[in-house]
Design an enzyme around this catalytic site. Sequence first.
Site, PDB file in Angstrom:
ATOM      1  CG  ASN A  62      -0.463  -0.313   2.511  1.00 18.89           C
ATOM      2  OD1 ASN A  62       0.487  -1.065   2.654  1.00 18.89           O
ATOM      3  ND2 ASN A  62      -1.046   0.275   3.536  1.00 18.89           N
ATOM      4  CD  GLU A  64      -1.373   4.655   4.603  1.00 14.98           C
ATOM      5  OE1 GLU A  64      -0.917   5.518   5.384  1.00 14.98           O
ATOM      6  OE2 GLU A  64      -2.046   3.672   4.979  1.00 14.98           O
ATOM      7  CD  GLU A  75      -5.182  -6.068  -0.972  1.00 16.08           C
ATOM      8  OE1 GLU A  75      -4.767  -4.892  -0.955  1.00 16.08           O
ATOM      9  OE2 GLU A  75      -5.690  -6.630   0.012  1.00 16.08           O
ATOM     10  CB  CYS A 112     -10.698  -3.115   1.118  1.00 13.74           C
ATOM     11  SG  CYS A 112     -10.176  -2.345  -0.421  1.00 13.74           S
ATOM     12  CB  CYS A 115      -8.677  -4.796  -3.149  1.00 12.62           C
ATOM     13  SG  CYS A 115      -7.560  -3.411  -2.866  1.00 12.62           S
TER      14      CYS A 115
END
Length: 160
Positions: A62, A64, A75, A112, A115
Amino acid sequence: MKDVKIESVLTVYDTLEELPEGIVSLMKKASEARLNAYAPYSKFLVGAAILLDNGEVVIGNNQENASYPSGLCAERTAIYYAGAKFPKAKIVTMALTAGSQMQATTSPIPPCGACRQAIAEYEVKQDTPIEIYFMGETGKIVKSNSLANLLPLGFDRSFL
Ligand code: THU
């Protein structure tokens, strides 16, 4: 009227030792990727490793951003990179691992919703199920034989 029952079958493993060597090694690559995540705001690090049918492994984590919604999950970072670099290859397996820097993450962390939708796009595109393994930093590992198990009633190109 009638009720419709939707069922998903997942497999839960107690330890990585129960999994084939290839999956353990893919999960190891996901763990390495997790440690390189850029997550200064949430301090929640996620790593993904994708095995393609051409034998290549693509990783992601990830990323950010100070403008929070501009960040991207591990993902999607990984799957979009796979799509960009190897557009003709099929995705065979995804290994996902997630953990917080604030507390131990010992339960499996599923992808999530956004994803799942992104992974579903590739499963439909390649017309072959994508096998997904997900876990925390440690603990049990969950396997889904297909993304469809994680996203029943998905929206796809057939509706367009
Ligand atoms: N995150 C992922 O990378 N994948 C998921 O499926 C869930 C969430 C990231 C996004 C954000 O950087 C952090 O985890 C906290 O939500």
